[in-house]
Structure formats: structure tokens, C-alpha cells
Design a protein around this motif. Structure first.
Motif, PDB file in Angstrom:
ATOM      1  N   GLN A 243       3.706 -25.539   1.011  1.00 41.75           N
ATOM      2  CA  GLN A 243       2.684 -25.323   1.368  1.00 41.75           C
ATOM      3  C   GLN A 243       1.372 -25.188   1.290  1.00 41.75           C
ATOM      4  OE1 GLN A 243       3.877 -22.104  -2.819  1.00 41.75           O
ATOM      5  NE2 GLN A 243       1.803 -21.955  -2.976  1.00 41.75           N
ATOM      6  N   PRO A 244       0.556 -24.760   2.228  1.00 42.31           N
ATOM      7  CA  PRO A 244      -0.699 -25.378   2.267  1.00 42.31           C
ATOM      8  C   PRO A 244      -1.776 -24.731   1.210  1.00 42.31           C
ATOM      9  CG  PRO A 244      -0.491 -22.701   3.540  1.00 42.31           C
ATOM     10  CD  PRO A 244       0.722 -22.822   2.353  1.00 42.31           C
ATOM     11  N   ALA A 245      -2.733 -25.541   1.142  1.00 38.24           N
ATOM     12  CA  ALA A 245      -3.214 -25.022   0.011  1.00 38.24           C
ATOM     13  C   ALA A 245      -4.166 -23.971   0.506  1.00 38.24           C
ATOM     14  CB  ALA A 245      -3.940 -26.228  -0.173  1.00 38.24           C
ATOM     15  N   PHE A 246      -4.911 -23.085  -0.820  1.00 39.19           N
ATOM     16  CA  PHE A 246      -5.775 -22.094  -0.309  1.00 39.19           C
ATOM     17  C   PHE A 246      -7.276 -22.849  -0.379  1.00 39.19           C
ATOM     18  CE2 PHE A 246      -7.923 -18.708  -2.742  1.00 39.19           C
ATOM     19  CZ  PHE A 246      -7.753 -18.112  -1.552  1.00 39.19           C
ATOM     20  N   GLU A 247      -7.594 -23.449  -1.004  1.00 35.39           N
ATOM     21  CA  GLU A 247      -8.739 -23.980  -0.983  1.00 35.39           C
ATOM     22  C   GLU A 247      -8.504 -25.850  -1.020  1.00 35.39           C
ATOM     23  OE1 GLU A 247     -11.497 -20.660  -2.072  1.00 35.39           O
ATOM     24  OE2 GLU A 247     -11.595 -21.855  -2.950  1.00 35.39           O
ATOM     25  N   GLY A 248      -9.420 -26.813  -0.717  1.00 32.76           N
ATOM     26  CA  GLY A 248      -9.905 -28.061  -1.495  1.00 32.76           C
ATOM     27  C   GLY A 248      -8.813 -28.834  -0.080  1.00 32.76           C
ATOM     28  N   THR A 249      -8.471 -30.199  -0.490  1.00 34.71           N
ATOM     29  CA  THR A 249      -8.562 -31.347   0.204  1.00 34.71           C
ATOM     30  C   THR A 249      -6.816 -32.128  -0.521  1.00 34.71           C
ATOM     31  OG1 THR A 249      -9.750 -32.537  -0.312  1.00 34.71           O
ATOM     32  CG2 THR A 249     -10.202 -31.266   1.902  1.00 34.71           C
ATOM     33  N   ILE A 250      -6.108 -32.175   0.150  1.00 35.96           N
ATOM     34  CA  ILE A 250      -4.894 -33.479  -0.572  1.00 35.96           C
ATOM     35  C   ILE A 250      -4.988 -34.584   0.269  1.00 35.96           C
ATOM     36  CG2 ILE A 250      -2.280 -33.429  -1.276  1.00 35.96           C
ATOM     37  CD1 ILE A 250      -2.125 -30.745  -1.425  1.00 35.96           C
ATOM     38  N   THR A 251      -5.080 -35.161  -0.415  1.00 39.82           N
ATOM     39  CA  THR A 251      -5.353 -36.570   0.531  1.00 39.82           C
ATOM     40  C   THR A 251      -3.670 -36.781  -0.418  1.00 39.82           C
ATOM     41  OG1 THR A 251      -7.221 -36.863   0.943  1.00 39.82           O
ATOM     42  CG2 THR A 251      -6.007 -39.231   1.213  1.00 39.82           C
ATOM     43  N   ALA A 252      -2.645 -37.570   1.266  1.00 41.11           N
ATOM     44  CA  ALA A 252      -1.444 -38.321   1.068  1.00 41.11           C
ATOM     45  C   ALA A 252      -0.730 -38.175   1.709  1.00 41.11           C
ATOM     46  CB  ALA A 252      -0.877 -37.059  -0.391  1.00 41.11           C
ATOM     47  N   ASP A 253       0.045 -39.208   2.268  1.00 46.49           N
ATOM     48  CA  ASP A 253       0.598 -39.554   2.920  1.00 46.49           C
ATOM     49  C   ASP A 253       2.320 -38.652   2.895  1.00 46.49           C
ATOM     50  OD1 ASP A 253       2.430 -39.795   5.165  1.00 46.49           O
ATOM     51  OD2 ASP A 253       2.415 -41.803   4.843  1.00 46.49           O
ATOM     52  N   PRO A 254       2.585 -37.098   3.587  1.00 47.48           N
ATOM     53  CA  PRO A 254       3.646 -36.446   2.853  1.00 47.48           C
ATOM     54  C   PRO A 254       4.565 -37.091   3.379  1.00 47.48           C
ATOM     55  CG  PRO A 254       2.595 -35.945   5.536  1.00 47.48           C
ATOM     56  CD  PRO A 254       1.769 -36.866   4.647  1.00 47.48           C
ATOM     57  N   ASP A 255       5.072 -38.274   4.309  1.00 46.52           N
ATOM     58  CA  ASP A 255       6.109 -38.895   4.478  1.00 46.52           C
ATOM     59  C   ASP A 255       6.491 -39.955   2.961  1.00 46.52           C
ATOM     60  OD1 ASP A 255       7.021 -37.694   7.097  1.00 46.52           O
ATOM     61  OD2 ASP A 255       5.989 -39.717   7.712  1.00 46.52           O
ATOM     62  N   THR A 256       5.555 -39.636   2.282  1.00 42.70           N
ATOM     63  CA  THR A 256       5.185 -40.968   0.885  1.00 42.70           C
ATOM     64  C   THR A 256       6.220 -39.952  -0.307  1.00 42.70           C
ATOM     65  OG1 THR A 256       4.011 -40.605   0.109  1.00 42.70           O
ATOM     66  CG2 THR A 256       3.840 -41.901   1.429  1.00 42.70           C
ATOM     67  N   ILE A 257       6.602 -39.178  -0.052  1.00 43.13           N
ATOM     68  CA  ILE A 257       6.690 -38.025  -1.496  1.00 43.13           C
ATOM     69  C   ILE A 257       8.140 -36.893  -1.288  1.00 43.13           C
ATOM     70  CG2 ILE A 257       6.131 -35.715  -1.758  1.00 43.13           C
ATOM     71  CD1 ILE A 257       3.438 -36.083  -1.187  1.00 43.13           C
ATOM     72  N   ALA A 258       8.665 -36.552  -2.119  1.00 53.84           N
ATOM     73  CA  ALA A 258      10.376 -36.487  -2.765  1.00 53.84           C
ATOM     74  C   ALA A 258       9.761 -35.422  -3.452  1.00 53.84           C
ATOM     75  CB  ALA A 258      11.536 -37.770  -2.888  1.00 53.84           C
ATOM     76  N   TYR A 259      10.278 -34.237  -3.564  1.00 55.99           N
ATOM     77  CA  TYR A 259      10.048 -32.995  -4.379  1.00 55.99           C
ATOM     78  C   TYR A 259      11.865 -32.307  -4.471  1.00 55.99           C
ATOM     79  CZ  TYR A 259       9.635 -28.514  -5.476  1.00 55.99           C
ATOM     80  OH  TYR A 259       9.354 -27.365  -5.945  1.00 55.99           O
ATOM     81  N   ALA A 260      11.859 -32.459  -6.044  1.00 53.08           N
ATOM     82  CA  ALA A 260      13.130 -32.101  -6.479  1.00 53.08           C
ATOM     83  C   ALA A 260      12.378 -30.603  -7.574  1.00 53.08           C
ATOM     84  CB  ALA A 260      13.586 -32.874  -7.229  1.00 53.08           C
ATOM     85  N   GLY A 261      13.160 -29.723  -7.245  1.00 54.49           N
ATOM     86  CA  GLY A 261      12.332 -28.125  -7.650  1.00 54.49           C
ATOM     87  C   GLY A 261      13.550 -27.770  -8.356  1.00 54.49           C
ATOM     88  N   HIS A 262      13.645 -26.433  -8.636  1.00 53.46           N
ATOM     89  CA  HIS A 262      14.172 -25.895  -9.439  1.00 53.46           C
ATOM     90  C   HIS A 262      15.728 -25.907  -8.651  1.00 53.46           C
ATOM     91  CE1 HIS A 262      11.684 -23.082 -11.361  1.00 53.46           C
ATOM     92  NE2 HIS A 262      11.459 -23.797 -11.347  1.00 53.46           N
ATOM     93  N   ALA A 263      16.034 -25.654  -7.118  1.00 54.48           N
ATOM     94  CA  ALA A 263      17.543 -26.162  -7.204  1.00 54.48           C
ATOM     95  C   ALA A 263      17.915 -27.025  -6.912  1.00 54.48           C
ATOM     96  CB  ALA A 263      17.865 -25.402  -5.905  1.00 54.48           C
ATOM     97  N   ASP A 264      19.214 -28.118  -6.929  1.00 53.94           N
ATOM     98  CA  ASP A 264      19.729 -29.559  -7.086  1.00 53.94           C
ATOM     99  C   ASP A 264      20.209 -30.011  -6.049  1.00 53.94           C
ATOM    100  OD1 ASP A 264      20.122 -29.269  -9.761  1.00 53.94           O
ATOM    101  OD2 ASP A 264      21.686 -28.385  -9.612  1.00 53.94           O
ATOM    102  N   GLY A 265      19.226 -29.389  -4.375  1.00 58.32           N
ATOM    103  CA  GLY A 265      19.686 -29.599  -3.341  1.00 58.32           C
ATOM    104  C   GLY A 265      20.828 -30.524  -2.624  1.00 58.32           C
ATOM    105  N   ILE A 266      22.078 -29.912  -3.152  1.00 52.06           N
ATOM    106  CA  ILE A 266      22.877 -31.024  -3.596  1.00 52.06           C
ATOM    107  C   ILE A 266      24.301 -29.442  -2.104  1.00 52.06           C
ATOM    108  CG2 ILE A 266      23.289 -32.035  -5.399  1.00 52.06           C
ATOM    109  CD1 ILE A 266      25.212 -29.742  -6.704  1.00 52.06           C
ATOM    110  N   LYS A 267      25.030 -30.186  -1.416  1.00 49.43           N
ATOM    111  CA  LYS A 267      25.970 -29.340  -0.525  1.00 49.43           C
ATOM    112  C   LYS A 267      27.393 -28.849  -1.656  1.00 49.43           C
ATOM    113  CE  LYS A 267      24.048 -30.363   3.899  1.00 49.43           C
ATOM    114  NZ  LYS A 267      23.376 -29.302   4.289  1.00 49.43           N
ATOM    115  N   ALA A 268      27.807 -28.235  -1.836  1.00 52.39           N
ATOM    116  CA  ALA A 268      28.971 -28.083  -2.669  1.00 52.39           C
ATOM    117  C   ALA A 268      30.641 -28.235  -2.237  1.00 52.39           C
ATOM    118  CB  ALA A 268      29.141 -26.111  -2.621  1.00 52.39           C
ATOM    119  N   VAL A 269      30.155 -28.194  -1.140  1.00 56.16           N
ATOM    120  CA  VAL A 269      31.626 -28.457   0.350  1.00 56.16           C
ATOM    121  C   VAL A 269      32.047 -30.197   0.479  1.00 56.16           C
ATOM    122  CG1 VAL A 269      31.580 -26.829   1.860  1.00 56.16           C
ATOM    123  CG2 VAL A 269      30.839 -27.914   2.867  1.00 56.16           C
ATOM    124  N   LEU A 270      31.001 -31.053   0.152  1.00 57.54           N
ATOM    125  CA  LEU A 270      30.999 -32.283   0.248  1.00 57.54           C
ATOM    126  C   LEU A 270      31.548 -32.920  -1.481  1.00 57.54           C
ATOM    127  CD1 LEU A 270      27.864 -32.920   2.798  1.00 57.54           C
ATOM    128  CD2 LEU A 270      30.236 -33.073   3.329  1.00 57.54           C
TER     129      LEU A 270
END
Length: 206
Positions: A53-80
Motif C-alpha cells: 500500500q502507498p505511504a500516506f506521507e513521507g518517503t521510503i527509500t528501498a529497492d522493492p525487489d529486495t523485500i520479501a513479506y510474510a503476513g498473517h496468511a501462510d502464503g501456501i497452496k493447499a493442493v500442492l
């Protein structure tokens, strides 16, 4: 080496600011732990740092291709199978090291089990093992130890230490003592001013 930095950052949920005026930087080798009460805005901050999601104000300096995110969902496929899940994510990110990822989270014996048949703790370990095959240096993690027993928390702590020792970094929202050297960032002082929020604002899922 600095991997991500923010300046005068404000983040919002539903178009309303929840945190504001944040300045910090995370460099290679850092473990940056967010603290604050439930509803303080930690999840919103992590999602913003991860580019979901976008920042409301201010700046974030980072290469987005360097970031891996893990949230509340496990991010897995049940049928695999467990192995197929990691192979899929390695293909998405161009990473490798599936066997090492399974070993790191004690999943090797479960490699051919369907992910949908795993326990909650096993699914969480698989979701975290996914980070190891991304090849990305910045891990942005929202309550990563949910559903983990003490032994699995120890595996996670070891994975974090190995990751940052190799030049990675981690930004983590957690209330658990991981037994690792960390920098604590309390979001409480950065709560957005009340005059920016409507009176019926719901703080759930911040």
C-alpha cells in the motif's frame, strides 16, 4: 550497507493516518523489531514498507525487489505438496535452496505431504521457509511466530540469525522474545493526531 530508510513517514488505514512522523533506517545485519499495543499500526507500517500500500506521507527509500513479506496468511497452496510449494516460490523469485530451506525449518520428512494436510504449526514453518528461497535480503514479517511451539520458535530465531549474518536484514512485528540481538522501535509515540481521524474510526486490523 543501508537497505531501507524512511523519512517523515505516515501510514494510513482506510485513508486515515494511524502513524506519522517516523524516521529510521535498516542496514545489512540489522534485526529491527516493532513494538506497540494491538491496533497501534504495526501491520499497516509493515504492509507499507513491503509496497503493498502507498505511504500516506513521507518517503521510503528501498529497492522493492529486495523485500520479501510474510503476513498473517501462510502464503501456501493447499493442493500442492510442501516441496512443490517451495519449488513454486523459488521459481517466482528466481531463488533456489529448497532442500536447505526445508532442513532449516525441520520440514524434510514432510516434503511430499500435501500442504492442506499440514498442522497449523507446520503450515507456518512452510510459510517461513518460503523466505529462504526468495533470495531477497530484507524480510518484512508480521507476527511470524503465530502457531509455532517453542522448538519451532528456536528454529525461526536461528534462521533469522543466519540470514542477517549473511548480509540480510529483518523488520519484525512480534511480542515474543526471540533471544536475538535486536533494535526495538516502539511505534506508540508516532500515533497520528486524533484531529486527523473521524470519531467512528475503527482501529481493528492496523
Amino acid at each position: 550497507m543501508q537497505l531501507i530508510s524512511v523519512e517523515n513517514l505516515a501510514v494510513a488505514r482506510g485513508g486515515l493516518p494511524v502513524l506519522e512522523g517516523m524516521d529510521f533506517a535498516v542496514s545489512a545485519g540489522d534485526i529491527f523489531v516493532l513494538r506497540g499495543p494491538n491496533g497501534a499500526g504495526k501491520t499497516t507500517l509493515l504492509r507499507t514498507l513491503a509496497g503493498l500500500q502507498p505511504a500516506f506521507e513521507g518517503t521510503i527509500t528501498a529497492d522493492p525487489d529486495t523485500i520479501a513479506y510474510a503476513g498473517h496468511a501462510d502464503g501456501i497452496k493447499a493442493v500442492l505438496t510442501l516441496r512443490e510449494n517451495l519449488t513454486f516460490w523459488a521459481g517466482v523469485y528466481g531463488g533456489q535452496g529448497i532442500e536447505a530451506a526445508m532442513e532449516a525449518f525441520d520440514l524434510t520428512a514432510l516434503a511430499d505431504r500435501m500442504a492442506g494436510n499440514l498442522s497449523a504449526g507446520q503450515k507456518r514453518r512452510l510459510g517461513l521457509a518460503r523466505l529462504l528461497v526468495t533470495g531477497r535480503p530484507v524480510w518484512v514479517l508480521d507476527e511470524p511466530t503465530v502457531s509455532l511451539d517453542a522448538a519451532s520458535v528456536a528454529l525461526f530465531g536461528r534462521a533469522i540469525r543466519t540470514h542477517v549474518a549473511g548480509g540480510g536484514a529483518a523488520i519484525i512485528a512480534t511480542h515474543i522474545d526471540l533471544g536475538i540481538e535486536e533494535t526495538v522501535f516502539d511505534v506508540t509515540p508516532f500515533k497520528a493526531r486524533l484531529d486527523k481521524m473521524s470519531g467512528d474510526f475503527d482501529e481493528a486490523f492496523l
